[in-house]
Design an enzyme around this catalytic site. Sequence first.
Site, PDB file in Angstrom:
ATOM      1  N   SER A 149       0.847  -1.194   0.000  1.00  0.00           N
ATOM      2  CA  SER A 149       0.000   0.000   0.000  1.00  0.00           C
ATOM      3  C   SER A 149       0.879   1.239   0.000  1.00  0.00           C
ATOM      4  CB  SER A 149      -0.906   0.025   1.231  1.00  0.00           C
ATOM      5  OG  SER A 149      -1.654   1.227   1.289  1.00  0.00           O
ATOM      6  N   TYR A 180      -1.781  -0.678  11.047  1.00  0.00           N
ATOM      7  CA  TYR A 180      -2.021  -1.029   9.640  1.00  0.00           C
ATOM      8  C   TYR A 180      -0.939  -0.445   8.745  1.00  0.00           C
ATOM      9  CZ  TYR A 180      -3.943  -0.997   4.968  1.00  0.00           C
ATOM     10  OH  TYR A 180      -4.103  -1.147   3.609  1.00  0.00           O
TER      11      TYR A 180
END
Length: 259
Positions: free
Chosen positions: A137, A150
């Site tokens: 990501s 995260y």
Amino acid sequence: MAHRPLAVITGASSGIGYELAELCAGNGFDLIIAADEAQIQDAAQQLEKHDVQVAWVECDLAQEEGVEELLEAIGDRPVDVLMANAGHGLGHGFLDQDFDDILHVIDTNITGTVLLLHRVGQQMRDRGSGRILITGSIAGFIPGAYQAVYNASKAFLDSFSFALRAELAETGVTVTCLMPGATETEFFARADLLDTEVGQSKKDDPKDVARAGYDAMMKGQGDVVSGWHNKLQTAIANITPAGLLASRHAKTAAPGSGN
């Protein structure tokens, strides 16, 4: 009778993972798909329209037993494509989160993913061929205030993918890291981020994200950031002090920031 090539996709019940499975099936791959929810069976039924073999496994990839269950489904069949896409998010401040939830994010995004890559990657290296796609990501470039665990897990995956690619450079096995930005999936609901600015913002289409990742993998590229706005955000992140990035992230991910 010769088998079709086999693609294994985790986190394939919806979103980017499902769209990756669609692309593989549409290009003649048999599938083994996995997720930690019953919706994976519905996804498998939809994918059978491509006239390929589709097997599904409902398992928790945060647990070693879940990874072993998926590996058992693969058996001795060579894996041509492994798409390590399973991942969970978690919103709110770190100290306000339940620690079991924190561990589940770490064990899904990192521990289970690395175990699966280790086992299937060995098989690919021994055979001298294979393609690996890891869903990282652009969050991995940004200290994620109110998504601290995260974003840190994605930083691990982004870094790990480049290291593994270098180690496998002469083996016939390629490693590609797909680095999307905010994408229109169930991620934000499951991470309890719907009341945040980022949760309510316009997001990328998972079909477009999956296509970018699939194409990059098939070309053997090392990484792909999907979408021009995400490319710009990544470029800015690379030259912006980490403290400023964390402060900016806090404004978009703090609970209630979308109100």
